[in-house]
Design an enzyme around this catalytic site. Structure first.
Site, PDB file in Angstrom:
ATOM      1  N   LYS A 677      49.184  28.560  -8.255  1.00  0.00           N
ATOM      2  CA  LYS A 677      48.297  28.140  -7.173  1.00  0.00           C
ATOM      3  C   LYS A 677      49.152  27.528  -6.076  1.00  0.00           C
ATOM      4  CE  LYS A 677      45.801  24.559  -5.898  1.00  0.00           C
ATOM      5  NZ  LYS A 677      45.915  24.882  -4.487  1.00  0.00           N
ATOM      6  N   GLU A 758      56.124  16.075 -10.381  1.00  0.00           N
ATOM      7  CA  GLU A 758      57.054  15.557  -9.358  1.00  0.00           C
ATOM      8  C   GLU A 758      56.212  15.017  -8.217  1.00  0.00           C
ATOM      9  OE1 GLU A 758      60.372  15.726  -9.511  1.00  0.00           O
ATOM     10  OE2 GLU A 758      60.580  17.036 -11.252  1.00  0.00           O
ATOM     11  N   CYS A 792      60.011  15.297   0.215  1.00  0.00           N
ATOM     12  CA  CYS A 792      59.788  14.131  -0.655  1.00  0.00           C
ATOM     13  C   CYS A 792      61.072  13.305  -0.752  1.00  0.00           C
ATOM     14  CB  CYS A 792      59.284  14.544  -2.023  1.00  0.00           C
ATOM     15  SG  CYS A 792      60.095  15.992  -2.652  1.00  0.00           S
TER      16      CYS A 792
END
Ligand SMILES: Cc1cc2nc3c(=O)[nH]c(=O)nc-3n(C[C@H](O)[C@H](O)[C@H](O)COP(=O)(O)OP(=O)(O)OC[C@H]3O[C@@H](n4cnc5c(N)ncnc54)[C@H](O)[C@@H]3O)c2cc1C
Length: 1009
Positions: A677, A758, A792
């Site tokens: 997805k 994560e 990130c």
């Protein structure tokens, strides 16, 4: 008639005789410098430490600091016995009397620098130039100050240049040509300019942008030089800047105003493989222009940098790898220049007597008068050779750097490296007393000899890890090279891909379940964040029924896929890697449009996806075969792995190909079936990955592509009893929800769900009081604002020690103000749009929060109004408790926190919920060790940006609220997708056991193939 070689030898011997008439040590100053050189040449590790110490020294404030660094660098010096004793004694002495030893050391290093730096300022340098004039040696002056980080700094530099020019012209107005012949070719005042000091945002991918900024800065200088009758030379720097420098030279000197001006010169570096083609092109350009110009031929000053840079990036190395190849090419180019003497004036920049004698002999052969070309040598080096050349009646010019010690450090270290290089001519002649015959040998002959037996140096073009002791099993893993956008052909490919990709706007992509293409009534649109009214594509949107079907087919496909040999699964990944590589530019272009990634960032994302495929294939081959646990007679115990089952992969948009492909590939290669997805914002890229997997031959049902809302289908599948594994990268909020939900066991569930999670970060970098600010500022800006701060790993808290806080802030704000914001279709753009309107509004809210909590120190002004552009913003006066210092913003917003000392800096850095990346800029070995031990982050980076992890090299992932402690791209990552199993068999019969048990055996597969 004598052959050229014997003519060269005869001239070379004459130079050596003249040199020997005035015996002088290699370097004009004795004492500290001589000793430093001698120590460096004896021991490579010591040399590194010495040069690092020299590099940091000028930036140290007090005697105490100097002595501390001395101790840290040399307390465990492990060179030869004598060297160690000498150093240890020095360190002991320094400890006892720091107020004496600190200043003494600084004085010594300043003196050493002064050997290579001709003066601090225009007045100072005149003393040197007058002395040289008396010795019939001319000058070219270079202003030190190469690492500019902002346009304020480049403006200052340009102004200093103009000043220098005025002052030199004034002081030398009655000087005459030393040879009194052909003087019109050689103005007395000669300036050397480095273009990187005139524009801080040069992007090798965009020479046109660089030229547009550089030309207006150069024109006033050139105009004034012309009025004053001076000469301007463009120095050549690293390979990345080469094409821009050449283009700039050709563009500006073809302009009406400068077209007929003969006093412009440029450098050609003979160590570059493409230098001959460039020089021929330049000569052709010169002939078309119709006015004489000049070329300074050198070998090149950045050999170590170019070889390590190309190795790091997996690029073809642009420089020759054998020293005689550079020497031979220098001679080829010498001939080319002299044969074109009618249009180009030559300057031979070398200290190598063979190279010099060859130029002399060839010029003589062509009948070119000695006064029509010149030899150029560096200030502070090879004095006897300069004197010899003057005595022989040649034109000699000295390259004289001017400036303060601090900005001069990189120049000084380059000279030190050159003078201690094993390959260098000066070391061979003056330090190692190599014979005259050997020094004058034809480099082509040496190359021939090398080819016939003597092995060439190791191939520096390969992107391979080398270790000093012991070889790691993955040491030979090769990452996919990044695209080198400095090469015009790659720029063109990218532009063509962008044009092509535009034509695909509005494309439609279906769901893929069990290999079937499924269209639903709802179509989801993905827009270009730079221009939100452009629809990149539409994707069919799945609902619960499609999610149910996908889980069912993945479950059904699992039985066969788990029994497919790992070798076949590895080959599937390798085919995917090949297709990704083949379609690289197309995919990069799609990323520019769909998620607003600047060129190099998009390319890095595709390269990383390729790496994940090849790296995980390699890891699976390592882990795939059952392995003996212990060797005991009579019993065989083998550990091996089973896949977990159905994997749900939920990926973010910020690394739309790499993270999605990484998680999918890890799940597939380990034998799990997958429902992928992608993020709604990067669904078209996700669909491309599905297409690529299908082209590579993934069986129906093994990989299924399901686009839809996370809150609907994502939530449904996370909770599904038939999903065994969830690999998620995304926000903390969703990650924690998945972690918790997956912990509940549902009716009929077979496995305990495994979650690979994560999440975000609130990453900090600390700037120590002795940090190299040239690097710290550039790397901080890149880490905070690259890809709009939406990684990130991005920097969001810069923690600065109060000692150099003001200096850091001044340079940081200047650098931020110089960063280019705009549509990333333009290659020089660093900051593009944020991903969508929701992100845009959320970040704007944070900017308001920041303004109410802290001081708005910088905010970009000229950002495009249309599209989701957030101005890069810096807040100062931030304290650790403020919201902008605690919460993840995920945008181009940087908070600066001032701290007293390193203790406080570490407390602040660690005082967050997250532990993803962290960084430290320092030149104190002790402080660096401390950070290595204490900084709470999954990835700690020292003296480099905190973004840009490379598969295999920097396994990536954090802990605390940043993630579950897994490392994508690390050698133990695949274990998360597997269940370990041990099979033990008693193989003894009546005490009789096989003598040897193999360490590995074939996979346990049933039915057997
Ligand atoms: C006046 C002047 C101006 C200069 N301006 C520039 C400039 O604008 N840009 C610039 O880059 N340099 C410049 N240089 C620096 C110059 O490139 C170095 O000083 C020069 O390379 C040293 O070469 P050499 O002929 O004196 O010595 P040599 O000892 O004969 O050559 C050393 C050089 O060989 C090359 N080399 C070393 N090892 C290898 C290897 N394993 N394989 C292949 N090649 C190798 C390197 O280029 C090294 O510097 C300038 C030098 C002078 C004298």
């Amino acid at each position: 008639m004598r052959s050229l070689q014997s003519e060269i030898e005869q001239r070379g011997r004459q130079i050596f005789e003249l040199v020997d008439n005035h015996p002088e040590s290699l370097f004009s100053k004795a004492g500290f410098y001589q000793r430093l050189m001698a120590l460096s040449m004896r021991d490579e590790r010591l040399k590194l430490q010495l040069f690092r110490f020299v590099d940091v020294l000028p930036s140290l404030g007090s005697s105490g600091e100097i002595v501390e660094h001395l101790q840290e660098y040399f307390a465990d010096a492990n060179g030869s016995q004598k060297v160690s004793e000498l150093l240890r004694a020095g360190v002991r002495l320094a400890r006892i009397v720091p107020w004496i030893s600190g200043p003494v050391l600084r004085w010594n290093v300043s003196e050493m620098a002064r050997q290579f730096i001709a003066g601090r300022n225009p007045n100072d340098v005149m003393r040197t130039l007058r002395k040289r004039r008396a010795q019939k040696i001319g000058f070219t002056v270079d202003l030190l100050g190469e690492a500019v980080v902002s346009e304020t700094e480049t403006d200052e530099y340009a102004a200093r240049y103009l000043d220098l020019l005025e002052s030199l012209a004034h002081e030398t107005k009655d000087w005459t040509d030393p040879l009194g012949k052909n003087s019109e070719l050689f103005p007395v005042v000669n300036l050397s300019v480095k273009i990187s000091a005139l524009y801080s945002q040069i992007n090798p991918a965009d020479p046109a942008d660089a030229i547009a900024h550089l030309a207006p800065k150069l024109r006033p200088l050139l105009r004034r030089a012309r009025e004053l009758g001076a000469f301007i030379n463009f120095d050549m720097e690293s390979y990345a800047h080469k094409n821009t420098t050449l283009e700039l030279f050709k563009t500006i000197f073809a302009e009406e105003e400068f077209r007929d001006w003969p006093h412009a010169g440029i450098v050609t570096q003979a160590y570059l493989r493409d230098s001959e083609a460039d020089l021929r092109n330049l000569i052709e350009w010169g002939r078309a222009r119709g006015t004489r110009f000049a070329v300074r031929l050198v070998k090149g000053a950045y050999w170590d940098y170019e070889t390590s840079k190309s190795r790091q990036n997996g690029w073809d190395c642009p420089v020759y790898l054998q020293k005689p190849a550079s020497d031979a090419n220098f001679e080829t180019l010498t001939r080319l220049l002299l044969e074109n003497e009618s249009i180009v004036t030559s300057a031979f920049g070398s200290h190598n007597v063979r190279s010099i004698a060859h130029a002399q002999a060839f010029a003589e052969e062509l009948g070119i008068d000695r006064s029509r070309f010149e030899f150029q040598l560096l200030y502070g080096m090879a004095g006897p050779i300069k004197r010899a050349l003057v005595e022989m009646g040649y034109r000699v010019r000295e390259y004289c750097p001017v400036g303060e010690l601090l900005p001069g450090m990189s120049y000084l270290v380059r000279r030190l490296l050159e003078n201690t290089s094993n390959e260098g001519f000066l070391r061979a002649k003056f330090s190692e007393n190599v014979s005259v015959e050997d020094l004058l040998r034809d480099p082509c002959e040496i190359l021939r000899r090398n080819r016939n037996g003597v092995p060439p140096p190791s191939n520096a073009t390969k992107n391979m890890t080398t270790t000093t002791s012991g070889t790691h099993p993955d040491a030979s893993y090769e990452n996919a090279p990044l695209t080198n956008f400095a090469l015009p052909e790659n720029q063109e490919k990218m532009r063509a891909a962008l044009r092509e990709q535009r034509k695909q706007f509005g494309c439609k992509v279906p769901l893929t379940i069990n290999g079937e293409k499924i269209w639903t009534d709802n179509m989801f649109s993905s827009v270009n964040p730079s221009e939100p009214d452009q629809i990149v594509g539409y994707a069919a949107e799945a609902g619960i029924p499609e999610a149910e079907r996908a889980v069912a087919v993945a479950r059904a496909a699992f039985e066969k896929w788990r029994r497919t040999s790992f070798e076949q699964r590895c080959q599937l990944l390798e085919r995917v890697a090949e297709i990704l590589d083949r379609r690289r530019f197309e995919l990069c272009a799609l990323e520019v449009f769909e998620v607003g990634k600047p060129w190099a960032q998009a390319d890095g994302d595709i390269a990383e996806a390729i790496d994940f495929c090849t790296f995980y294939a390699r890891q699976m081959r390592r882990m795939g075969r059952p392995r003996l646990t212990q060797n005991v007679p009579g019993e065989e115990s083998y550990q091996h792995y089973w896949p977990r089952g159905v994997a749900l992969v939920i990926a973010p948009w910020n690394f739309p190909m790499a993270i999605l492909c990484g998680m999918v590939s890890a799940a597939l290669v380990t034998g799990n079936t997958v429902i992928m997805k992608p993020s709604e914002q990067s669904v078209i890229i996700g669909a491309m990955l599905m297409e690529i997997y299908e082209e590579a031959g993934v069986p129906p049902g093994v990989l299924n592509f399901l686009n839809g809302k996370g809150s609907v289908i994502g939530a449904h599948m996370v909770d599904h009893k038939d999903v065994d594994l969830i690999a998620f990268t995304g926000s903390r909020e969703v990650g924690l929800w998945i972690w918790e939900t997956a912990g509940k066991t549902r009716e009929g569930q077979r496995e305990l769900k495994r979650v690979i999670c994560e999440m975000g970060g609130k990453n900090a970098m600390i700037v120590d009081s002795d940090a190299d600010l040239d690097e710290a500022i550039v790397d901080s800006i890149y880490s905070a604002f690259g890809f709009q701060g939406q990684k990130c790993s991005a920097l969001s808290r810069l923690i600065v020690l109060e000692e150099n806080y003001n200096r850091v802030i001044e340079r940081l704000l200047g650098a931020a103000g110089s960063v280019r914001v705009g549509n990333p279709e333009e290659p020089s753009v660093v900051v593009g749009p944020v991903i969508d309107e929701a992100a845009y509004r959320r970040i704007l809210d944070y900017l308001e929060i920041g303004k109410s909590e802290a001081t708005l120190a910088y905010q970009a002004k000229d950002v495009p109004q249309h599209g989701y552009f957030i101005p890069p913003t810096i807040f100062t006066g931030v304290t650790p408790d403020m919201r902008i210092a605690r919460e993840e913003i995920f945008g181009p917003v940087l908070s600066v926190i001032k701290v007293r000392d390193l203790d406080e800096a570490i407390d602040v850095a660690n005082g967050t919920d997250y532990a993803l990346t962290g960084g430290f800029f320092s030149r104190s070995p002790a402080n660096i060790e401390r950070i290595k031990a204490q900084l709470e982050a999954g990835n700690v980076y020292i003296n480099r940006p905190c973004t840009g992890a490379i598969v295999g090299r920097h396994p990536f992932g954090g802990f605390k609220m940043s993630g579950g402690g897994t490392k994508a791209g690390g050698e133990d990552y695949l274990l998360n997708f597997l269940i370990p199993r041990v099979v033990t068999e008693n193989v003894a019969r009546h005490g009789m056991a096989p003598e040897k048990t193999p360490e590995y055996r074939d996979e346990f597969l049933w039915p057997k193939k």
